[in-house]
Structure formats: C-alpha cells, structure tokens
Design a protein around this motif. Structure first.
Motif, mmCIF file in Angstrom:
data_model
loop_
_atom_site.group_PDB
_atom_site.id
_atom_site.type_symbol
_atom_site.label_atom_id
_atom_site.label_comp_id
_atom_site.label_asym_id
_atom_site.label_seq_id
_atom_site.Cartn_x
_atom_site.Cartn_y
_atom_site.Cartn_z
ATOM 1 N N ASN A 22 -45.271 4.021 49.387
ATOM 2 C CA ASN A 22 -46.412 3.137 49.650
ATOM 3 C C ASN A 22 -45.903 1.703 49.548
ATOM 4 N N LEU A 23 -45.736 1.063 50.696
ATOM 5 C CA LEU A 23 -45.060 -0.236 50.736
ATOM 6 C C LEU A 23 -45.995 -1.390 51.082
ATOM 7 N N ILE A 24 -47.294 -1.189 50.955
ATOM 8 C CA ILE A 24 -48.232 -2.229 51.381
ATOM 9 C C ILE A 24 -48.024 -3.529 50.613
ATOM 10 N N ASN A 25 -47.775 -3.443 49.293
ATOM 11 C CA ASN A 25 -47.578 -4.661 48.501
ATOM 12 C C ASN A 25 -46.293 -5.382 48.891
ATOM 13 N N ILE A 26 -45.236 -4.603 49.139
ATOM 14 C CA ILE A 26 -43.975 -5.214 49.567
ATOM 15 C C ILE A 26 -44.129 -5.838 50.950
ATOM 16 N N TRP A 27 -44.865 -5.160 51.831
ATOM 17 C CA TRP A 27 -45.091 -5.689 53.177
ATOM 18 C C TRP A 27 -45.854 -7.010 53.134
ATOM 19 N N LEU A 28 -46.893 -7.067 52.299
ATOM 20 C CA LEU A 28 -47.673 -8.307 52.158
ATOM 21 C C LEU A 28 -46.816 -9.417 51.553
ATOM 22 N N PHE A 71 -33.701 -5.061 47.114
ATOM 23 C CA PHE A 71 -34.455 -4.529 45.987
ATOM 24 C C PHE A 71 -35.588 -3.601 46.413
ATOM 25 N N VAL A 72 -35.753 -3.400 47.722
ATOM 26 C CA VAL A 72 -36.816 -2.515 48.185
ATOM 27 C C VAL A 72 -36.337 -1.068 48.113
ATOM 28 N N ASN A 118 -40.006 -5.299 60.211
ATOM 29 C CA ASN A 118 -40.906 -4.148 60.214
ATOM 30 C C ASN A 118 -40.199 -2.834 60.530
ATOM 31 N N ILE A 119 -38.970 -2.926 61.056
ATOM 32 C CA ILE A 119 -38.203 -1.699 61.294
ATOM 33 C C ILE A 119 -37.994 -0.956 59.978
ATOM 34 N N TYR A 120 -37.747 -1.705 58.911
ATOM 35 C CA TYR A 120 -37.587 -1.075 57.593
ATOM 36 C C TYR A 120 -38.854 -0.330 57.198
#
Length: 218
Positions: free
Chosen positions: A113-119, A172-173, A102-104
């Motif tokens: 907007n990183l919600i999809n990557i986070w999920l 890849f993020v 989660n530091i990233y």
C-alpha cells in the motif's frame, strides 16, 4: 534602439513559446513502452490501475497542446498569453518526471500500500517546482532587492532539497523487483526540467523588464 527592443522582446517570447520541452517530452514514448513492459511482465492487462490510463490520456492532451503552442504563432501579444505558455511548459515538463516515477508504483501496486509514499513523492515534485519558480523569477531582475535576493536563495535551497529528497526516497521505498531506481531517475528528470524552466523564467523576467522600460514593441 527601438529595433533592438523589438528583437529582444521577440526573442524572449519565442524562447518562452518554444523552450525545447517538446523534444524532451518525447521521453513519454520510452515511459509508455516501460508501462507496457511492466503490465505485460506482471500480467496486469485486466487490472491496469486508473492512474496509468489517466497518465496516458493526460500526456496525449499535453502533447497536442504543446505541439500547437510551438507550431502556431499568435499574432496578438499579451502577458497572459506568455503566462499560459509558461504554465503549459511547466505541466508538460514535470508530467514527464512524474510519469517515470510512477513506473515504480505500477510495479509495486500488487505488493504494498503505497498511497502515502506516492503522495509524498508528488509533494516533493511540486515543492521542487515551486522552489525553481522562486529561484528563476528572482534571479534575472536588473534591480534586485533584499526580498528578491532572499526569495532567490530560499527558492534554490527548497528546489535542491526537494529534488535531492526525491532521489534519496528511491533508496528507502519498499521493493521486490529492485525497481526503486525509477524514483531516483525521476529525480534526475526533475532536475533536467529545472534547467529548461530556468531558461524560460529568465526570458520571462527579461521580457517584463524590457516592457517596463520600452513598452510593448511586438
């Protein structure tokens, strides 16, 4: 023979109750320091995201629960108690890995907007943990069936693929500060937790085998 059974069951229970997750959980201190550094560097004190507060509070609660689990030995024994020990160890262990990853997201929250990557990231951690559970609970049975052998192999494959995917995801993020490696390192932490949990699952399976053969002796 009975004394040997008592010693074995006591050993298994003690290793489940205290499986070295607590020293490993001290990594939370490093994670909190990195959170503070990120917030200070990005001047985010007035807009700290809610997940950072939730992680901090959740980690403190887990730390306290784990501490009392290790320090206070229950006089009464039950399989449900052992399962509770295992659940606490699982949640504490993988919470550490997720906290580091989660530091990233904390770094990038104002840029993408990183919600999809986070999920996706959380799903991979959960899938990897499920895979190691399948592997661990089917690897140490005295009498293996085709079903247990298949579950062991499938669980190992799922866990390895999911853990590897977490590490690959880190490259890849989107990033602007070259902090994508935090996700890669969180994948390494997931693998480290796996190693600790395999030991726990082994003791759990062997404990159940001993109880099945001798009954509860402790």
């Amino acid at each position: 023979m009975k004394n040997k059974g008592i010693e074995d069951q006591s050993y298994y229970v003690e290793n489940i109750r205290n499986n070295y997750i607590f020293p490993f959980s001290l990594l939370n201190i490093i994670i909190w320091i990195k959170y503070i550094f990120v917030v200070s560097y990005c001047d985010m004190w007035d807009e700290i995201p809610i997940f950072a507060y939730c992680y901090f509070a959740f980690s403190i609660v887990l730390w306290v629960v784990l501490f009392f689990q290790i320090k206070i030995s229950k006089e009464s024994f039950s399989i449900n108690l052992i399962r509770r020990y295992i659940m606490v160890n699982i949640v504490v262990g993988y919470n550490i890995a997720i906290g580091y990853g989660n530091i990233y997201f904390l770094n990038m929250i104002d840029h993408f907007n990183l919600i999809n990557i986070w999920l996706l990231y959380l799903s991979l951690v959960a899938l990897s943990a499920f895979g190691i559970y399948m592997f661990g609970t089917n690897s140490f049975k005295e009498y293996k069936t085709r079903k247990s052998e298949f579950s062991k192999i499938l669980g190992g494959i799922i866990s390895l693929l999911a853990t590897g995917s977490i590490m690959i995801l880190g490259f890849f993020v989107p990033t602007v500060y070259d902090v994508h490696t935090d996700i890669f390192y969180s994948g390494i932490l997931v693998f480290c937790v796996h190693l600790l949990m395999i030991r726990t699952f082994a003791c759990y399976v062997l404990l159940k085998e001993s109880i099945k053969e001798h009954g509860v002796l402790i």
